[in-house]
Write a protein that holds these residues in place. Sequence first.
Motif, PDB file in Angstrom:
ATOM      1  N   ALA A  10      -5.178   8.912  11.852  1.00  0.00           N
ATOM      2  CA  ALA A  10      -4.135   7.883  11.837  1.00  0.00           C
ATOM      3  C   ALA A  10      -4.414   6.819  10.789  1.00  0.00           C
ATOM      4  O   ALA A  10      -3.492   6.291  10.159  1.00  0.00           O
ATOM      5  CB  ALA A  10      -4.005   7.257  13.227  1.00  0.00           C
ATOM      6  N   ALA A  11      -5.701   6.500  10.585  1.00  0.00           N
ATOM      7  CA  ALA A  11      -6.048   5.536   9.539  1.00  0.00           C
ATOM      8  C   ALA A  11      -5.603   6.046   8.174  1.00  0.00           C
ATOM      9  O   ALA A  11      -5.138   5.279   7.325  1.00  0.00           O
ATOM     10  CB  ALA A  11      -7.551   5.270   9.547  1.00  0.00           C
ATOM     11  N   GLY A  12      -5.733   7.363   7.959  1.00  0.00           N
ATOM     12  CA  GLY A  12      -5.308   7.945   6.696  1.00  0.00           C
ATOM     13  C   GLY A  12      -3.822   7.825   6.445  1.00  0.00           C
ATOM     14  O   GLY A  12      -3.377   7.823   5.293  1.00  0.00           O
ATOM     15  N   LEU A  13      -3.036   7.696   7.488  1.00  0.00           N
ATOM     16  CA  LEU A  13      -1.586   7.565   7.340  1.00  0.00           C
ATOM     17  C   LEU A  13      -1.189   6.233   6.734  1.00  0.00           C
ATOM     18  O   LEU A  13      -0.115   6.112   6.143  1.00  0.00           O
ATOM     19  CB  LEU A  13      -0.905   7.703   8.714  1.00  0.00           C
ATOM     20  N   VAL A  14      -2.042   5.208   6.884  1.00  0.00           N
ATOM     21  CA  VAL A  14      -1.670   3.855   6.452  1.00  0.00           C
ATOM     22  C   VAL A  14      -2.539   3.334   5.316  1.00  0.00           C
ATOM     23  O   VAL A  14      -2.420   2.179   4.932  1.00  0.00           O
ATOM     24  CB  VAL A  14      -1.707   2.872   7.641  1.00  0.00           C
ATOM     25  N   GLY A  15      -3.433   4.186   4.783  1.00  0.00           N
ATOM     26  CA  GLY A  15      -4.212   3.748   3.634  1.00  0.00           C
ATOM     27  C   GLY A  15      -5.705   3.947   3.723  1.00  0.00           C
ATOM     28  O   GLY A  15      -6.428   3.673   2.766  1.00  0.00           O
ATOM     29  N   GLY A  16      -6.210   4.374   4.872  1.00  0.00           N
ATOM     30  CA  GLY A  16      -7.626   4.693   4.969  1.00  0.00           C
ATOM     31  C   GLY A  16      -8.429   3.768   5.851  1.00  0.00           C
ATOM     32  O   GLY A  16      -7.957   2.725   6.306  1.00  0.00           O
ATOM     33  N   LEU A  17      -9.690   4.152   6.068  1.00  0.00           N
ATOM     34  CA  LEU A  17     -10.564   3.412   6.969  1.00  0.00           C
ATOM     35  C   LEU A  17     -10.905   2.022   6.461  1.00  0.00           C
ATOM     36  O   LEU A  17     -11.299   1.149   7.241  1.00  0.00           O
ATOM     37  CB  LEU A  17     -11.863   4.199   7.193  1.00  0.00           C
ATOM     38  N   GLY A  18     -10.752   1.799   5.175  1.00  0.00           N
ATOM     39  CA  GLY A  18     -11.092   0.497   4.618  1.00  0.00           C
ATOM     40  C   GLY A  18     -10.153  -0.623   5.008  1.00  0.00           C
ATOM     41  O   GLY A  18     -10.460  -1.798   4.757  1.00  0.00           O
ATOM     42  N   ILE A  19      -9.021  -0.289   5.634  1.00  0.00           N
ATOM     43  CA  ILE A  19      -8.062  -1.351   5.958  1.00  0.00           C
ATOM     44  C   ILE A  19      -7.677  -1.407   7.440  1.00  0.00           C
ATOM     45  O   ILE A  19      -6.881  -2.260   7.830  1.00  0.00           O
ATOM     46  CB  ILE A  19      -6.774  -1.228   5.113  1.00  0.00           C
ATOM     47  N   VAL A  20      -8.237  -0.522   8.273  1.00  0.00           N
ATOM     48  CA  VAL A  20      -7.827  -0.528   9.679  1.00  0.00           C
ATOM     49  C   VAL A  20      -8.900  -1.187  10.553  1.00  0.00           C
ATOM     50  O   VAL A  20     -10.086  -1.017  10.327  1.00  0.00           O
ATOM     51  CB  VAL A  20      -7.512   0.889  10.203  1.00  0.00           C
ATOM     52  N   PRO A  21      -8.465  -1.937  11.575  1.00  0.00           N
ATOM     53  CA  PRO A  21      -9.409  -2.628  12.456  1.00  0.00           C
ATOM     54  C   PRO A  21      -9.803  -1.766  13.644  1.00  0.00           C
ATOM     55  O   PRO A  21      -9.227  -0.705  13.894  1.00  0.00           O
ATOM     56  CB  PRO A  21      -8.593  -3.835  12.931  1.00  0.00           C
ATOM     57  N   ILE A  54       0.850  -1.185   0.000  1.00  0.00           N
ATOM     58  CA  ILE A  54       0.000   0.000   0.000  1.00  0.00           C
ATOM     59  C   ILE A  54       0.889   1.240   0.000  1.00  0.00           C
ATOM     60  O   ILE A  54       1.661   1.468   0.942  1.00  0.00           O
ATOM     61  CB  ILE A  54      -0.934   0.023   1.227  1.00  0.00           C
ATOM     62  N   GLU A  55       0.781   2.028  -1.058  1.00  0.00           N
ATOM     63  CA  GLU A  55       1.608   3.225  -1.178  1.00  0.00           C
ATOM     64  C   GLU A  55       1.002   4.372  -0.369  1.00  0.00           C
ATOM     65  O   GLU A  55      -0.132   4.787  -0.610  1.00  0.00           O
ATOM     66  CB  GLU A  55       1.725   3.632  -2.647  1.00  0.00           C
ATOM     67  N   THR A  56       1.740   4.851   0.604  1.00  0.00           N
ATOM     68  CA  THR A  56       1.328   5.989   1.424  1.00  0.00           C
ATOM     69  C   THR A  56       2.537   6.914   1.598  1.00  0.00           C
ATOM     70  O   THR A  56       3.678   6.507   1.341  1.00  0.00           O
ATOM     71  CB  THR A  56       0.837   5.532   2.812  1.00  0.00           C
ATOM     72  N   PRO A  57       2.321   8.145   2.041  1.00  0.00           N
ATOM     73  CA  PRO A  57       3.455   9.061   2.231  1.00  0.00           C
ATOM     74  C   PRO A  57       4.413   8.614   3.328  1.00  0.00           C
ATOM     75  O   PRO A  57       5.538   9.117   3.404  1.00  0.00           O
ATOM     76  CB  PRO A  57       2.778  10.389   2.600  1.00  0.00           C
ATOM     77  N   PHE A  58       3.978   7.700   4.194  1.00  0.00           N
ATOM     78  CA  PHE A  58       4.804   7.300   5.328  1.00  0.00           C
ATOM     79  C   PHE A  58       5.032   5.789   5.313  1.00  0.00           C
ATOM     80  O   PHE A  58       4.159   5.022   4.906  1.00  0.00           O
ATOM     81  CB  PHE A  58       4.137   7.699   6.646  1.00  0.00           C
ATOM     82  N   ARG A 118      -2.255  -8.840  -6.561  1.00  0.00           N
ATOM     83  CA  ARG A 118      -3.046  -9.292  -7.718  1.00  0.00           C
ATOM     84  C   ARG A 118      -4.548  -9.333  -7.447  1.00  0.00           C
ATOM     85  O   ARG A 118      -5.341  -9.299  -8.378  1.00  0.00           O
ATOM     86  CB  ARG A 118      -2.586 -10.691  -8.147  1.00  0.00           C
ATOM     87  N   TYR A 119      -4.914  -9.442  -6.181  1.00  0.00           N
ATOM     88  CA  TYR A 119      -6.330  -9.675  -5.871  1.00  0.00           C
ATOM     89  C   TYR A 119      -6.898  -8.601  -4.945  1.00  0.00           C
ATOM     90  O   TYR A 119      -7.722  -8.890  -4.089  1.00  0.00           O
ATOM     91  CB  TYR A 119      -6.501 -11.057  -5.233  1.00  0.00           C
ATOM     92  N   LEU A 120      -6.481  -7.364  -5.139  1.00  0.00           N
ATOM     93  CA  LEU A 120      -6.986  -6.281  -4.312  1.00  0.00           C
ATOM     94  C   LEU A 120      -8.284  -5.729  -4.905  1.00  0.00           C
ATOM     95  O   LEU A 120      -8.522  -5.795  -6.109  1.00  0.00           O
ATOM     96  CB  LEU A 120      -5.939  -5.165  -4.203  1.00  0.00           C
ATOM     97  N   LEU A 179      -8.408  -0.175  -3.560  1.00  0.00           N
ATOM     98  CA  LEU A 179      -6.967  -0.315  -3.348  1.00  0.00           C
ATOM     99  C   LEU A 179      -6.209  -0.359  -4.674  1.00  0.00           C
ATOM    100  O   LEU A 179      -5.027  -0.698  -4.699  1.00  0.00           O
ATOM    101  CB  LEU A 179      -6.682  -1.588  -2.540  1.00  0.00           C
ATOM    102  N   GLY A 180      -6.902  -0.018  -5.756  1.00  0.00           N
ATOM    103  CA  GLY A 180      -6.249   0.021  -7.056  1.00  0.00           C
ATOM    104  C   GLY A 180      -6.319  -1.275  -7.834  1.00  0.00           C
ATOM    105  O   GLY A 180      -5.734  -1.380  -8.921  1.00  0.00           O
ATOM    106  N   GLY A 181      -7.037  -2.283  -7.297  1.00  0.00           N
ATOM    107  CA  GLY A 181      -7.150  -3.556  -7.978  1.00  0.00           C
ATOM    108  C   GLY A 181      -8.480  -3.712  -8.692  1.00  0.00           C
ATOM    109  O   GLY A 181      -9.241  -2.761  -8.839  1.00  0.00           O
TER     110      GLY A 181
END
Length: 340
Positions: free
Chosen positions: A236-247, A105-109, A311-313, A317-319
């Motif tokens: 903080a969720a935005g730092l790692v890719g968004g709400l769709g991937i954080v628990p 996952i491409e993020t600024p950090f 391959r299966y995103l 997430l760009g897939g």
Amino acid sequence: MAYRITLLPGDGIGPEVTDAAVAVLEATGLRFAWERFEEVGAAALQRYDTPLPEPVLDSIRKNRVALKGPVTTPVGKGFKSVNVQLRQKLDLYANVRPCKSLPGIETPFKNVNLVIFRENTEGLYAGIENYDERLEIADSIARISRKGSQRIIRFCFEYARRHGFRKVTLVHKANILKLTSGMFLNIGREIAQEYPEITFNDRIIDNMCMQLVVRPQDYECIVTTNLFGDILSDLAAGLVGGLGIVPGANIGDACAVFEAVHGSAPDIAGQNRANPTALIRSAVMMLRHLGEHAAADAVRDALYETFREGRYLTADLGGSATTSQFTEVVADRVRQRVSG
């Protein structure tokens, strides 16, 4: 033995991501007995005259663990948030939101690994509001208690100690809110003395927001009050890719509810396009809560491999994978790990 779990699919994309999480959990080989409640929120309101029927609460109290999909909350009108009601009625005082970088996952950090601990039952979300019709003035009271502050701060320190974190940062606005935030800060300083191996510091909320978008790698465990925690956890969720991937997890002394923290996305509901990652990762937290660490590791590693491969995103997430395709890949990889 089967784990009895209360299952709340929610609405919108909730049933799709919930079914995905269930499929991945069952791929671990563990046995689950699901008590499924389809009607919460607006659907429950029509039938039970409440968005959170008592049988749902009774089930969670009995089973002590629940897995929950997103539930739509009306904005500015309508019924009170089901999430807030669950937290208050079950005294789920600790909202725990890990925000960790995922491979692929491409993020600024890079290498972000922090956890937000949000007090979940009081503050501005206590629901103490008044409206003076004559003057047209609305008041909302932020209730902060010593007990509520002590238990969320201690929960954070205990979590840090148990998981090997070395830093705790308390976030407040004590320069302006001298009684409420001031008490929260003072209690944090008192409790920090009991954990000499953990570095303790504090940040004013506005400064903390800036710090997180400049140098998030400097922070590990962040503990704060309800409203500030709500804001910081999404940031903080935005730092790692968004709400769709954080628990997310809501934990009390008697029971715990593990949930996806994103919205119900009604615009894509039923289209097999939803990303179930957040709820699958919440299910990993649930497995650890149950003491099933080997199964939790298997799901985590299968998910990481899927992200690393790319391959299966899903589309967000760009897939181009559907919800079911993503789920099948992750579940197959879980089965491979637990069988081999």
